[in-house]
Design an enzyme around this catalytic site. Structure first.
Site, PDB file in Angstrom:
ATOM      1  CD  GLU A  62     -13.654 -11.693  -3.677  1.00 49.50           C
ATOM      2  OE1 GLU A  62     -14.072 -10.551  -3.529  1.00 49.50           O
ATOM      3  OE2 GLU A  62     -14.363 -12.622  -4.082  1.00 49.50           O
TER       4      GLU A  62
ATOM      5  N   GLY B  34      -7.713  -2.388  -5.631  1.00 49.93           N
ATOM      6  CA  GLY B  34      -6.650  -1.490  -6.094  1.00 49.93           C
ATOM      7  C   GLY B  34      -5.456  -2.280  -6.622  1.00 49.93           C
ATOM      8  CG  LEU B  35      -2.308  -5.945  -5.288  1.00 46.95           C
ATOM      9  CD1 LEU B  35      -1.028  -5.139  -5.509  1.00 46.95           C
ATOM     10  CD2 LEU B  35      -2.136  -6.879  -4.089  1.00 46.95           C
TER      11      LEU B  35
ATOM     12  N   GLY C 275     -15.959 -13.853   2.038  1.00 42.55           N
ATOM     13  CA  GLY C 275     -16.298 -12.541   1.467  1.00 42.55           C
ATOM     14  C   GLY C 275     -16.038 -12.497  -0.023  1.00 42.55           C
TER      15      GLY C 275
ATOM     16  CG  ASP D 281     -16.937  -8.203  -2.288  1.00 42.83           C
ATOM     17  OD1 ASP D 281     -16.178  -8.771  -1.478  1.00 42.83           O
ATOM     18  OD2 ASP D 281     -16.609  -7.191  -2.935  1.00 42.83           O
TER      19      ASP D 281
ATOM     20  CB  SER E  70      -8.331   0.259  11.355  1.00 42.48           C
ATOM     21  OG  SER E  70      -8.883  -0.733  10.526  1.00 42.48           O
TER      22      SER E  70
ATOM     23  CE  LYS F 260      13.658 -21.922   6.727  1.00 38.20           C
ATOM     24  NZ  LYS F 260      12.982 -23.049   7.425  1.00 38.20           N
TER      25      LYS F 260
ATOM     26  CD  GLN G 197       0.960   0.860  10.131  1.00 36.97           C
ATOM     27  OE1 GLN G 197       2.029   0.273  10.198  1.00 36.97           O
ATOM     28  NE2 GLN G 197      -0.193   0.303  10.460  1.00 36.97           N
TER      29      GLN G 197
ATOM     30  CB  SER H 199      -0.737  -8.320  -0.501  1.00 36.83           C
ATOM     31  OG  SER H 199      -1.477  -9.148   0.377  1.00 36.83           O
TER      32      SER H 199
ATOM     33  CG  ASN I 110      -1.236  -3.147   5.886  1.00 33.89           C
ATOM     34  OD1 ASN I 110      -0.738  -3.064   7.007  1.00 33.89           O
ATOM     35  ND2 ASN I 110      -1.466  -4.318   5.297  1.00 33.89           N
TER      36      ASN I 110
ATOM     37  CE  LYS J 177      -4.631  -1.252   1.175  1.00 36.00           C
ATOM     38  NZ  LYS J 177      -4.470  -2.653   1.627  1.00 36.00           N
TER      39      LYS J 177
END
Ligand SMILES: *Cc1c(COP(=O)(O)O)cnc(C)c1O
Length: 328
Positions: free
Chosen positions: A212, A190-191, A216, A218, A86, A281, A91, A312, A88, A61
């Protein structure tokens, strides 16, 4: 702007992604593409993992957020940016604003994890808390934007955000070359819309599939009906993909450029997280494993293909990570 076969303009084209790529040069990490013989054997395919959990702020993001802020005009830059998230995206906007020496206001639910609020403040952003049961965050964000002249940057339904996210696939193709299939996590799109735009321009024969959470789907329903389908906030451990609906801009690109959308269960996500941790790892958040889980589930006959997989993000509390992978 590009015109689709049906004459409807798509929100972005490949040139927009290339422009974002130039703006991100030397600012975003050019994340590695990981390979694993064990993973290849398990999927019976050749897997190329684009490691965006190693991106700045721990998720892709940052790309879309920074590209959007880098395109602000002088007046927008002086006033600053507002975002509600709330996760990614908060930030991503907070760090991008700091790098651009810009004011950032992030609207977050008051019950968001303390660590996320602290991280967002740590990047220098002002955090405005709201009650998610009684207040409407979009109205709050819009009110702030109007009163203080701030520009609102949404998490996915914006051309500059979508173009920035597309640089993930652009770098993956640079490194891996032509692929038969590209698997991309899907929340608001978006991605996926950015990555699909790149695939269509560079390798038209590469199939692009969004992944997905099963709870969910959708996006899958929207593609089937050729109209945006909204659902209740899904219950899934993939908290980065708990969106209720695609955006009109992301859906416009997805319906033109994406071949299919598949789903994976929470159990398959946990299995993929465990594999990534123990065999490769890599510390990956549940949502970050959507495409990995799809490759292992081999939802369609993908044996023998060259597959690109977008990991992601990696932002998950270590104790939560441990409890997820420890569960039987
Ligand atoms: C936001 C996010 C997604 C979903 O991205 P969209 O652009 O909303 O589809 C997937 N994984 C992670 C880690 C995210 O933060």
């Amino acid at each position: 702007m590009q015109h689709s076969a049906g004459g409807r303009a798509l929100a972005i084209d490949y040139d927009d992604v290339l422009s974002a790529q130039r703006r991100l040069e030397g600012v975003a990490h050019r994340t590695p593409v990981l390979r694993s013989a064990t993973a290849d054997a398990r999927a019976q395919a050749t897997l190329h993992f684009k490691a965006e959990h190693l991106q700045r702020i721990g998720a892709f993001k940052f790309r879309g957020g920074y590209n959007a802020l880098d395109r602000f005009d002088a007046a927008q830059q002086r006033a600053g940016v507002v975002a509600f998230s709330s996760g990614n995206h908060a930030q991503a906007i907070a760090l991008s604003a700091r790098l651009k020496a810009m004011r950032a206001v992030i609207v977050m639910p008051e019950d968001a994890p303390e660590a996320k609020i602290a991280a967002t403040r740590g990047y220098g952003a002002e955090v405005v808390l709201y009650d998610r049961y009684t207040e409407d965050r979009e109205a709050l964000g819009r009110g702030l934007a109007e009163r203080e002249g701030l520009t609102l940057v949404p998490p996915f339904n914006h051309p500059h955000v979508m173009a920035g996210q597309g640089t993930v696939a652009n770098e993956l193709f640079d490194e891996a070359g032509e692929l038969d299939l590209l698997l991309v996590p899907l929340g608001g799109g978006g991605l996926l819309s950015g990555c699909a735009t790149v695939a269509r321009a560079r390798y038209p024969n590469c199939r692009v599939i969004g992944v997905e959470p099963e709870a969910g789907n959708d996006g899958q329903q929207s593609l089937a009906r050729d109209a945006i389908v909204a659902i209740d906030t899904p219950r899934t451990i993939a908290d980065g993909a708990q969106t209720a609906a695609l955006g009109d801009l992301t859906f416009g690109v997805i319906r033109q450029c994406v071949d299919a959308i598949v789903t994976v269960s929470d159990a398959e996500l946990v299995d993929a997280m465990t594999f990534m941790a123990s065999r490769m790892k890599q510390f990956v958040e549940p949502t970050g494993c959507l495409a990995v889980a799809a490759a292992f589930a081999n939802a369609e006959p993908w044996q023998g293909l060259r597959i690109g997989i977008v990991i992601s993000g990696g932002n998950v509390d270590p104790l939560r990570f441990a409890s997820l992978i420890a569960a039987p």
